[in-house]
Motif scaffolding. Structure first.
Motif, mmCIF file in Angstrom:
data_model
loop_
_atom_site.group_PDB
_atom_site.id
_atom_site.type_symbol
_atom_site.label_atom_id
_atom_site.label_comp_id
_atom_site.label_asym_id
_atom_site.label_seq_id
_atom_site.Cartn_x
_atom_site.Cartn_y
_atom_site.Cartn_z
ATOM 1 N N LEU A 52 47.227 53.405 42.575
ATOM 2 C CA LEU A 52 48.188 53.586 41.493
ATOM 3 C C LEU A 52 47.972 52.569 40.381
ATOM 4 C CD1 LEU A 52 51.525 54.423 43.352
ATOM 5 C CD2 LEU A 52 49.997 55.969 42.123
ATOM 6 N N TYR A 53 47.534 51.371 40.746
ATOM 7 C CA TYR A 53 47.248 50.364 39.723
ATOM 8 C C TYR A 53 46.060 50.816 38.864
ATOM 9 C CZ TYR A 53 46.032 45.977 37.487
ATOM 10 O OH TYR A 53 45.736 45.020 36.551
ATOM 11 N N VAL A 54 45.019 51.345 39.509
ATOM 12 C CA VAL A 54 43.865 51.859 38.766
ATOM 13 C C VAL A 54 44.296 53.011 37.865
ATOM 14 C CG1 VAL A 54 41.625 53.025 38.958
ATOM 15 C CG2 VAL A 54 42.178 51.124 40.490
ATOM 16 N N VAL A 55 45.141 53.891 38.401
ATOM 17 C CA VAL A 55 45.649 55.011 37.606
ATOM 18 C C VAL A 55 46.386 54.497 36.375
ATOM 19 C CG1 VAL A 55 47.322 56.905 37.564
ATOM 20 C CG2 VAL A 55 45.807 56.633 39.530
ATOM 21 N N ALA A 56 47.254 53.495 36.558
ATOM 22 C CA ALA A 56 48.032 52.956 35.447
ATOM 23 C C ALA A 56 47.133 52.388 34.364
ATOM 24 C CB ALA A 56 48.990 51.875 35.965
ATOM 25 N N ARG A 57 46.106 51.651 34.767
ATOM 26 C CA ARG A 57 45.211 51.048 33.784
ATOM 27 C C ARG A 57 44.351 52.107 33.106
ATOM 28 N NH1 ARG A 57 47.698 47.220 32.694
ATOM 29 N NH2 ARG A 57 46.897 48.030 30.743
ATOM 30 N N ALA A 58 43.947 53.133 33.852
ATOM 31 C CA ALA A 58 43.143 54.200 33.261
ATOM 32 C C ALA A 58 43.949 55.002 32.256
ATOM 33 C CB ALA A 58 42.596 55.123 34.351
ATOM 34 N N ILE A 59 45.225 55.219 32.554
ATOM 35 C CA ILE A 59 46.081 55.949 31.631
ATOM 36 C C ILE A 59 46.318 55.131 30.371
ATOM 37 C CG2 ILE A 59 48.436 56.812 31.294
ATOM 38 C CD1 ILE A 59 48.408 57.599 34.236
ATOM 39 N N ALA A 60 46.493 53.822 30.539
ATOM 40 C CA ALA A 60 46.777 52.959 29.396
ATOM 41 C C ALA A 60 45.541 52.719 28.538
ATOM 42 C CB ALA A 60 47.340 51.619 29.875
ATOM 43 N N GLN A 61 44.358 52.596 29.191
ATOM 44 C CA GLN A 61 43.168 52.176 28.454
ATOM 45 C C GLN A 61 41.943 53.027 28.728
ATOM 46 O OE1 GLN A 61 44.605 47.626 29.159
ATOM 47 N NE2 GLN A 61 42.599 47.844 28.256
ATOM 48 N N GLY A 62 42.149 54.213 29.254
ATOM 49 C CA GLY A 62 41.035 55.120 29.464
ATOM 50 C C GLY A 62 40.239 54.800 30.723
ATOM 51 N N THR A 63 39.162 55.549 30.897
ATOM 52 C CA THR A 63 38.334 55.402 32.094
ATOM 53 C C THR A 63 37.796 53.983 32.250
ATOM 54 O OG1 THR A 63 37.677 57.725 31.966
ATOM 55 C CG2 THR A 63 36.303 56.272 33.291
ATOM 56 N N LYS A 64 37.370 53.383 31.135
ATOM 57 C CA LYS A 64 36.799 52.029 31.205
ATOM 58 C C LYS A 64 37.803 51.029 31.755
ATOM 59 C CE LYS A 64 34.098 50.753 27.922
ATOM 60 N NZ LYS A 64 33.587 50.297 26.596
ATOM 61 N N GLY A 65 39.055 51.127 31.321
ATOM 62 C CA GLY A 65 40.074 50.213 31.829
ATOM 63 C C GLY A 65 40.308 50.384 33.315
ATOM 64 N N GLY A 66 40.284 51.653 33.777
ATOM 65 C CA GLY A 66 40.461 51.908 35.205
ATOM 66 C C GLY A 66 39.317 51.374 36.033
ATOM 67 N N ILE A 67 38.094 51.521 35.527
ATOM 68 C CA ILE A 67 36.925 51.030 36.262
ATOM 69 C C ILE A 67 36.933 49.512 36.343
ATOM 70 C CG2 ILE A 67 34.408 50.824 36.186
ATOM 71 C CD1 ILE A 67 34.312 53.670 35.074
ATOM 72 N N VAL A 68 37.270 48.851 35.245
ATOM 73 C CA VAL A 68 37.359 47.385 35.262
ATOM 74 C C VAL A 68 38.414 46.928 36.262
ATOM 75 C CG1 VAL A 68 38.003 45.350 33.910
ATOM 76 C CG2 VAL A 68 36.493 47.079 32.920
ATOM 77 N N ALA A 69 39.534 47.637 36.304
ATOM 78 C CA ALA A 69 40.570 47.307 37.282
ATOM 79 C C ALA A 69 40.037 47.449 38.701
ATOM 80 C CB ALA A 69 41.793 48.206 37.076
ATOM 81 N N GLY A 70 39.261 48.510 38.953
ATOM 82 C CA GLY A 70 38.669 48.703 40.273
ATOM 83 C C GLY A 70 37.726 47.582 40.658
ATOM 84 N N MET A 71 36.950 47.084 39.691
ATOM 85 C CA MET A 71 36.035 45.977 39.979
ATOM 86 C C MET A 71 36.814 44.706 40.334
ATOM 87 S SD MET A 71 33.058 47.330 39.696
ATOM 88 C CE MET A 71 33.852 48.835 40.270
ATOM 89 N N GLY A 72 37.905 44.475 39.617
ATOM 90 C CA GLY A 72 38.729 43.309 39.929
ATOM 91 C C GLY A 72 39.362 43.410 41.308
ATOM 92 N N LEU A 73 39.795 44.600 41.671
ATOM 93 C CA LEU A 73 40.358 44.808 43.009
ATOM 94 C C LEU A 73 39.318 44.546 44.088
ATOM 95 C CD1 LEU A 73 42.423 48.077 42.388
ATOM 96 C CD2 LEU A 73 43.335 45.774 42.716
ATOM 97 N N ALA A 74 38.054 44.903 43.811
ATOM 98 C CA ALA A 74 36.987 44.674 44.788
ATOM 99 C C ALA A 74 36.780 43.180 45.014
ATOM 100 C CB ALA A 74 35.685 45.325 44.302
ATOM 101 N N VAL A 75 36.819 42.399 43.929
ATOM 102 C CA VAL A 75 36.680 40.941 44.073
ATOM 103 C C VAL A 75 37.845 40.378 44.885
ATOM 104 C CG1 VAL A 75 36.611 38.738 42.840
ATOM 105 C CG2 VAL A 75 35.349 40.704 41.939
ATOM 106 N N GLY A 76 39.049 40.835 44.580
ATOM 107 C CA GLY A 76 40.212 40.378 45.346
ATOM 108 C C GLY A 76 40.124 40.784 46.802
#
Length: 219
Positions: free
Chosen positions: A26-50
Motif C-alpha cells: 500500500l505504501y508503494v501504491v500511495a507513492r506511485a499514485i502521488a508521483q507515478g511509476t518512478k516514485g513507486g519503484i523508488v519506494a520499493g527500492m527503499g523498502l528492500a534496503v529496510g
C-alpha cells in the motif's frame, strides 16, 4: 546450504507473500499514485534496503537461538505460526475505510516529494515496521534445516530471497497502480477479495506449522 527443493518451495512462498496486499504494498501504491511509476519503484527500492536490516537482525539473533536452545527454537516457530494465523484472521476482519467524501478510497492522496526523500522515507518505514520483523521471525525458521549447514548462512540466504523477490513485485505494483489505481483504491469489493485471499494463505501456513509440530511431538 538449503536443498534445491527447499529453496524452490521457499521462493514460491516468498513470492506469494510479497504479492499479497499489505502495508508495504500500500505504501508503494500511495507513492506511485502521488508521483507515478518512478516514485513507486523508488519506494520499493527503499523498502528492500529496510528489509535487509531485518534480515541481518534475524540472522544474528535467531542463529544463536537455534544452536543453543532447541526448545526455544520450537517456541519461536510456534510463536511465528501463531502470528501468521493472527495476520490471516486480521485480513478477514479488515474493513475498507472510506474517505470523508464516502468514495471508499483506501489510500489518501499524498504530496509529491523528491525521489531521494521517498527513498529515505521508505527505508525508515520498513525498518520501523514491527510487522516486518515478526514476519521474518515467523517465516524463515520454518525452512531452516540444521543438518544442512550453518544456521546463520541458511537464514541469510532465505532472507535475501525474500528481499530480492519483493523487488519485482513492488515494481509490478508501482506500474499497475498507476494504471488501475481508481479500481484498486475505490472498489471496496476488489480490496476485500485481495485481503481474504492473503489472509487465507497466512492462516493456512500458520495452521500447517502448528499441525506439523504437533505431529513431530506425537512421533
Amino acid at each position: 546450504m538449503p536443498s534445491t527443493e527447499i529453496l524452490i518451495a521457499f521462493t514460491l512462498a516468498a513470492l506469494l507473500m510479497n504479492i499479497s496486499p499489505g502495508p508495504s504494498n500500500l505504501y508503494v501504491v500511495a507513492r506511485a499514485i502521488a508521483q507515478g511509476t518512478k516514485g513507486g519503484i523508488v519506494a520499493g527500492m527503499g523498502l528492500a534496503v529496510g528489509s535487509m536490516v531485518h534480515v541481518m537482525a534475524t540472522v544474528l539473533g535467531l542463529s544463536a537461538v537455534f544452536e543453543h536452545s532447541p526448545t526455544l527454537y520450537t517456541a519461536v516457530k510456534l510463536a511465528g505460526a501463531a502470528y501468521l494465523i493472527y495476520l490471516g484472521i486480521s485480513y478477514w476482519q479488515n474493513k475498507t475505510e472510506e474517505s470523508p467524501d464516502g468514495d471508499g478510497c483506501l489510500v489518501e492522496p499524498v504530496k509529491r516529494k523528491p525521489l531521494i526523500s521517498v527513498f529515505r522515507e521508505s527505508i525508515i518505514v520498513e525498518v520501523t515496521n514491527p510487522k516486518t520483523a515478526l514476519f521474518f521471525i515467523a517465516l524463515l525458521p520454518q525452512f531452516v534445516v540444521p543438518e544442512s549447514g550453518p544456521i546463520s548462512l541458511q537464514l541469510l540466504i532465505l532472507g535475501l530471497i525474500v528481499t530480492l523477490s519483493a523487488i519485482p513485485c513492488d515494481i509490478a505494483v508501482a506500474v499497475l497502480s498507476s494504471k488501475v489505481s481508481n479500481y484498486l483504491l475505490k472498489n471496496e469489493r476488489a480490496q476485500r477479495i485481495q485481503e481474504r485471499v492473503s489472509g487465507s494463505i497466512l492462516f493456512g501456513m500458520g495452521a500447517y506449522i502448528v499441525t506439523d509440530e504437533a505431529r513431530a511431538v506425537g512421533d
